[in-house]
Scaffold this motif. Structure first.
Motif, mmCIF file in Angstrom:
data_model
loop_
_atom_site.group_PDB
_atom_site.id
_atom_site.type_symbol
_atom_site.label_atom_id
_atom_site.label_comp_id
_atom_site.label_asym_id
_atom_site.label_seq_id
_atom_site.Cartn_x
_atom_site.Cartn_y
_atom_site.Cartn_z
ATOM 1 N N MET A 1 0.831 -1.183 0.000
ATOM 2 C CA MET A 1 0.000 0.000 0.000
ATOM 3 C C MET A 1 0.877 1.250 0.000
ATOM 4 N N ALA A 2 0.432 2.239 -0.684
ATOM 5 C CA ALA A 2 1.154 3.506 -0.736
ATOM 6 C C ALA A 2 0.137 4.636 -0.810
ATOM 7 N N ILE A 3 0.623 5.827 -0.587
ATOM 8 C CA ILE A 3 -0.200 7.017 -0.733
ATOM 9 C C ILE A 3 0.424 7.863 -1.827
ATOM 10 N N ASP A 4 -0.387 8.312 -2.769
ATOM 11 C CA ASP A 4 0.092 9.170 -3.852
ATOM 12 C C ASP A 4 -0.464 10.570 -3.662
ATOM 13 N N PHE A 5 0.406 11.559 -3.820
ATOM 14 C CA PHE A 5 0.017 12.963 -3.712
ATOM 15 C C PHE A 5 -0.065 13.578 -5.101
ATOM 16 N N PHE A 6 -1.156 14.319 -5.355
ATOM 17 C CA PHE A 6 -1.367 15.013 -6.623
ATOM 18 C C PHE A 6 -1.837 16.435 -6.337
ATOM 19 N N ILE A 7 -1.736 17.286 -7.335
ATOM 20 C CA ILE A 7 -2.356 18.599 -7.298
ATOM 21 C C ILE A 7 -3.723 18.464 -7.954
ATOM 22 N N LYS A 18 -0.485 15.661 -13.565
ATOM 23 C CA LYS A 18 0.351 14.576 -14.074
ATOM 24 C C LYS A 18 1.460 14.241 -13.086
ATOM 25 N N THR A 19 1.866 15.241 -12.318
ATOM 26 C CA THR A 19 2.923 15.047 -11.334
ATOM 27 C C THR A 19 2.375 14.319 -10.118
ATOM 28 N N CYS A 20 3.081 13.289 -9.703
ATOM 29 C CA CYS A 20 2.672 12.474 -8.566
ATOM 30 C C CYS A 20 3.873 12.257 -7.651
ATOM 31 N N VAL A 21 3.639 12.343 -6.354
ATOM 32 C CA VAL A 21 4.669 12.011 -5.373
ATOM 33 C C VAL A 21 4.166 10.801 -4.599
ATOM 34 N N ASN A 22 4.948 9.739 -4.608
ATOM 35 C CA ASN A 22 4.568 8.483 -3.980
ATOM 36 C C ASN A 22 5.167 8.395 -2.577
ATOM 37 N N PHE A 23 4.306 8.105 -1.601
ATOM 38 C CA PHE A 23 4.726 7.890 -0.216
ATOM 39 C C PHE A 23 4.650 6.391 0.026
ATOM 40 N N ASP A 24 5.763 5.729 -0.175
ATOM 41 C CA ASP A 24 5.859 4.281 -0.097
ATOM 42 C C ASP A 24 5.507 3.771 1.304
ATOM 43 N N GLU A 25 4.869 2.626 1.372
ATOM 44 C CA GLU A 25 4.444 2.058 2.652
ATOM 45 C C GLU A 25 5.631 1.779 3.575
ATOM 46 N N LYS A 26 6.735 1.298 3.032
ATOM 47 C CA LYS A 26 7.914 1.010 3.856
ATOM 48 C C LYS A 26 8.472 2.294 4.464
ATOM 49 N N LEU A 27 8.478 3.355 3.686
ATOM 50 C CA LEU A 27 8.943 4.648 4.177
ATOM 51 C C LEU A 27 7.983 5.179 5.246
ATOM 52 N N HIS A 28 6.697 5.037 5.006
ATOM 53 C CA HIS A 28 5.668 5.440 5.970
ATOM 54 C C HIS A 28 5.866 4.697 7.289
ATOM 55 N N ASP A 29 6.035 3.384 7.217
ATOM 56 C CA ASP A 29 6.227 2.561 8.417
ATOM 57 C C ASP A 29 7.510 2.955 9.163
ATOM 58 N N TYR A 30 8.575 3.208 8.421
ATOM 59 C CA TYR A 30 9.849 3.612 9.025
ATOM 60 C C TYR A 30 9.673 4.914 9.810
#
Length: 109
Positions: A1-7, A18-30
């Motif tokens: 699971m991840a969270i994607d940020f958009f405008i 079109k621009t997306c920033v991905n907040f990876d689940e492993k990074l979130h958990d860390y």
């Protein structure tokens, strides 16, 4: 699971950028493990299964969180490099949204 940020244009017209920033689940958990004092709660308490639109005030708070993460995580290990890349990318996305008078949405998987 991840969270994607958009405008997005606004809450009613959710046309994603079109621009997306991905907040990876492993990074979130860390970060959840490392940051137990709730100083980054706006970012870390996002629901992985739903969407959230941020107000202008919250976008400014996200920028402050990104700046704090960039200042805190300066070691050269892989995890901290990923935090820095994510923080820089999210900060840029938020600043772009503010300049365009648009909003930011976090989209859970």
């Amino acid at each position: 699971m991840a969270i994607d940020f958009f405008i997005v244009n606004n809450e009613k017209q959710k046309t994603f950028s079109k621009t997306c920033v991905n907040f990876d689940e492993k990074l979130h958990d860390y970060l959840l493990e490392k940051e137990s004092d709730n100083s980054f709660e706006l970012l870390l308490e996002l629901d992985l299964y739903s969407d959230r639109i941020f107000s202008t005030k919250e976008i400014n708070s996200l920028i402050e969180i990104c700046e704090a993460l960039l200042n805190k995580y300066r070691k050269g290990d892989k995890q901290e490099q990923e935090i820095r890349i994510f923080s820089r990318d999210l900060q840029n996305l938020c600043e772009k949204a503010l300049k365009q008078t648009k909003q930011v949405i976090a989209v859970g998987d």
